[in-house]
Design a protein around this motif. Structure first.
Motif, PDB file in Angstrom:
ATOM      1  N   ILE A 347       0.847  -1.210   0.000  1.00 38.75           N
ATOM      2  CA  ILE A 347       0.000   0.000   0.000  1.00 38.75           C
ATOM      3  C   ILE A 347       0.875   1.251   0.000  1.00 38.75           C
ATOM      4  N   ALA A 348       1.905   1.262   0.859  1.00 38.03           N
ATOM      5  CA  ALA A 348       2.776   2.440   0.977  1.00 38.03           C
ATOM      6  C   ALA A 348       3.508   2.718  -0.333  1.00 38.03           C
ATOM      7  N   ILE A 349       4.065   1.680  -0.945  1.00 36.37           N
ATOM      8  CA  ILE A 349       4.818   1.866  -2.199  1.00 36.37           C
ATOM      9  C   ILE A 349       3.879   2.298  -3.329  1.00 36.37           C
ATOM     10  N   VAL A 358       4.852   9.515   1.614  1.00 39.72           N
ATOM     11  CA  VAL A 358       4.425   8.410   2.481  1.00 39.72           C
ATOM     12  C   VAL A 358       5.526   8.038   3.467  1.00 39.72           C
ATOM     13  N   THR A 359       5.127   7.798   4.709  1.00 35.42           N
ATOM     14  CA  THR A 359       6.021   7.187   5.694  1.00 35.42           C
ATOM     15  C   THR A 359       5.475   5.809   6.022  1.00 35.42           C
ATOM     16  N   LEU A 360       6.307   4.804   5.864  1.00 33.88           N
ATOM     17  CA  LEU A 360       5.940   3.426   6.188  1.00 33.88           C
ATOM     18  C   LEU A 360       6.710   3.032   7.448  1.00 33.88           C
ATOM     19  N   PRO A 380      10.429   5.000  -4.608  1.00 34.55           N
ATOM     20  CA  PRO A 380      10.201   6.443  -4.788  1.00 34.55           C
ATOM     21  C   PRO A 380      10.898   7.250  -3.691  1.00 34.55           C
ATOM     22  N   ALA A 381      11.500   8.370  -4.083  1.00 30.99           N
ATOM     23  CA  ALA A 381      12.227   9.211  -3.118  1.00 30.99           C
ATOM     24  C   ALA A 381      11.297   9.775  -2.047  1.00 30.99           C
ATOM     25  N   ILE A 382       9.997   9.881  -2.356  1.00 27.67           N
ATOM     26  CA  ILE A 382       9.052  10.456  -1.385  1.00 27.67           C
ATOM     27  C   ILE A 382       8.514   9.410  -0.401  1.00 27.67           C
ATOM     28  N   LEU A 383       9.084   8.186  -0.462  1.00 28.18           N
ATOM     29  CA  LEU A 383       8.718   7.149   0.499  1.00 28.18           C
ATOM     30  C   LEU A 383       9.811   7.044   1.562  1.00 28.18           C
ATOM     31  N   THR A 384       9.417   7.196   2.812  1.00 29.98           N
ATOM     32  CA  THR A 384      10.340   7.025   3.943  1.00 29.98           C
ATOM     33  C   THR A 384       9.988   5.729   4.657  1.00 29.98           C
ATOM     34  N   VAL A 385      10.970   4.847   4.818  1.00 29.29           N
ATOM     35  CA  VAL A 385      10.736   3.579   5.520  1.00 29.29           C
ATOM     36  C   VAL A 385      11.428   3.650   6.878  1.00 29.29           C
ATOM     37  N   GLU A 386      10.634   3.517   7.924  1.00 26.90           N
ATOM     38  CA  GLU A 386      11.153   3.592   9.295  1.00 26.90           C
ATOM     39  C   GLU A 386      10.742   2.339  10.057  1.00 26.90           C
TER      40      GLU A 386
END
Length: 583
Positions: A347-349, A358-360, A380-386
């Protein structure tokens, strides 16, 4: 046929959704059929013994199975055990304890740690015989105590003095509540270590996360001297029709995982159990678990005519719905092993691919987000995975707490304060602080949270709710103007709760139970995702998969007919790169 008669006490443990209840119940039925008096106990907060045994299993007293008199059953309800333990702890303080101190102790005993200790306290009574009105030849436990619980019971004697003279928070309560049971706990732990009395059955499927969880449990138990372990590999699929490409690929995927089994498990005695296309509910089907002949008889009776059903919306349709608001909090919830992490990752990607920030993140200590996001070459550069790392957050929290509570204390006292803070109770509070920060940013962007398995999720939300009440109570601000994290989760304009399940009876029942629990907290799920469904479009020729799909279609149809939420379906993916295939 597998023989379970080596030891009196049998513990079945493993990741959610691997078949612990089915195998523990089948073992109990087999032992009872052999003429033994058997007691089957579940310590699972989401116990489904009633479904599996097709008879009511209560949590107040032991009951005999109506069709198998040698088999008796009971559920240990962790929440009820926790409340009872709390009451005993408070009453043990004596007449001189002030109401303020009593309330403080009750508040101290409101975390996950207390529930674990209380559950252990309850089932030790069955091992010691205190709770057994009659002698049993075998006692089978569906789920075992965690390594953390067992370690707490081996705390140093210095705890007694510390708990008697220190009013700092403690998840196990005043020492007076433990002293009377100290000898029983010690004797029970010795029974668990004795290979002539206890066997631990680690249940797993031929899947990476399931095998990792089994390996972790094996290591923890071994470190505590509990080495009599067996590995039970459940749901192993062997295709009948080798011309069915889909069937062959499923089998190859499982073979790969078993070839790369964690080192910790590779030395254990192992037994494999086949994938059965029918739900293991009732005595007849439980008896078939260890009998190929009985399995064949059931399969011959099964009707393979498939259910006619309309198209169920898929992941793309779900993402279409979720992106309409342009921001918000999306939480995937459900029992362990149903695919919450992979669903949250997809969903996040997908949202980030459509241009949304988006932050996942995850609150699940066992989650492996990067295992899934790493399957995409160019994220995508606008996706942050934490990851809300419970260990890191807890360490930060403990250092702050020690600085406050340790002022003016001796080195030994500070050491005990640290030991006290090293518990799931502290972890729960620490994770909540990090979780709150993630929620806040959902007003400006999408935040996708992969939550922990059901019980942990509810405890987290309970902490959030308690925090909300505390803020309202202590704040001078008008309650109607406060917008705490708990209220944000309740607000459907901000938060979309997605219940993830599998097309199987027990996970669906547990998802329904979770929905009821959430609704009592005024949190209303937005949608259901039915994961790992065998695709309706594929023309299976393998009879096992044909029958499996028929049962799945019946369950999906029943969910759609009774659910007031949207239902979305994710097909079973046989490739290794699951997320890439989903997208």
């Amino acid at each position: 046929m597998m023989d379970f008669r080596d030891t009196k006490f049998l513990f079945f443990t493993g990741k959610g959704g691997v078949g612990k209840t089915s195998l523990s119940s089948a073992a109990a039925v087999q032992l009872a059929d052999q003429g033994n008096k058997v007691l089957l106990i579940s310590t699972d907060p989401a116990s489904n013994l009633t479904d599996v045994l097709a008879t009511e299993v209560g949590d107040k007293k032991i009951a005999k199975h109506p069709d198998l008199s040698n088999l008796s059953t009971i559920n240990i309800d962790p929440e009820e055990a926790g409340e009872s333990y709390k009451n005993r702890a408070v009453s043990s303080l004596g007449m001189l304890a002030t109401p303020v101190y009593r309330n403080k102790v009750r508040e101290q005993l409101s975390g996950a740690c207390t529930v674990e200790i209380a559950s252990f306290d309850e089932f030790t009574r069955f091992i010691s015989g205190e709770a057994n009105p009659e002698e049993y030849d075998y006692i089978v436990f569906d789920t075992a105590p965690t390594g953390h619980t067992l370690r707490l019971l081996e705390l140093p004697d210095a705890w007694s003095d510390f708990l008697d003279h220190n009013e700092g928070a403690s998840c196990i309560g005043p020492s007076t509540a433990l002293k009377s049971n100290h000898q029983r706990y010690k004797e029970v732990v010795e029974v668990l270590k004795d290979p002539n009395q206890t066997t631990f059955y680690l249940v797993a499927r031929a899947e990476e996360t399931s095998l990792k969880e089994a390996a972790r449990s094996a290591k923890e138990l071994a470190e505590l001297g509990m080495n009599n372990q067996r590995l039970l590999l459940n749901g192993i699929y062997t295709p009948i029709n080798l011309e069915d490409e889909f069937a062959v690929q499923i089998a190859e995927k499982a073979k790969f995982q078993l070839k790369n089994i964690p080192q910790t498990l590779s030395t254990l005695p192992v037994q494999e159990f086949p994938l059965l296309p029918y739900n293991i509910l009732g005595l007849e089907k439980l008896r078939s678990v260890f009998s190929k002949e009985k399995q064949q008889l059931i399969l011959e009776r099964e009707n393979t005519e498939e259910v006619k059903m309309g198209k169920t919306p898929n992941l793309t349709d779900l993402v279409d719905d979720l992106e309409k608001d342009g921001h918000g909090l999306i939480m995937t919830m459900g029992k362990g092993g149903v695919g919450k992490t992979v669903t949250a990752s997809a969903i996040a990607i997908a949202l980030a691919n459509r241009g949304h920030k988006v932050t996942l993140t995850t609150t699940d200590p066992a989650a492996h987000l990067t295992d899934y996001t790493g399957q995409i070459v160019d994220l995508p550069a606008i996706l942050t995975v934490e990851r809300i790392d419970p260990k890191v957050e807890t360490e930060i929290y403990i250092e702050k707490a020690v600085a406050q509570r340790g002022a003016g204390k001796t080195e030994d006292q500070i050491k005990l304060i640290r030991e006290d803070l090293n518990s799931p109770c502290t972890e729960e509070v620490a994770v909540f602080h990090a979780f709150s920060k993630a929620i806040r940013s959902a007003k400006r962007q999408f935040v996708v949270v992969d939550t922990a398995p059901t019980g942990h999720t509810l405890l987290l939300l309970d902490t959030t709710g308690s925090y909300h009440k505390q803020v309202v109570k202590q704040s001078n601000i008008d309650a109607s103007k406060l917008h705490t994290p708990y209220q944000m989760i309740q607000d459907q304009k901000i938060t979309k709760v997605i219940l993830v399940t599998l097309p199987e009876t027990t996970p669906i029942r547990e998802a329904q139970s979770l929905q009821s629990d959430l609704e009592r907290a005024e949190i209303y799920p937005y949608a259901w995702v039915i994961n790992q469904s065998l695709p309706t479009a594929y023309k299976f020729t393998d009879p096992i998969l044909l029958q499996k799909r028929k049962h799945q279609q019946e369950l999906i149809a029943s969910v759609k007919s009774v659910s007031t939420n949207n239902a979305f379906q994710i097909d079973y993916i046989k490739e290794e790169k699951i997320v890439a295939e989903m997208l």
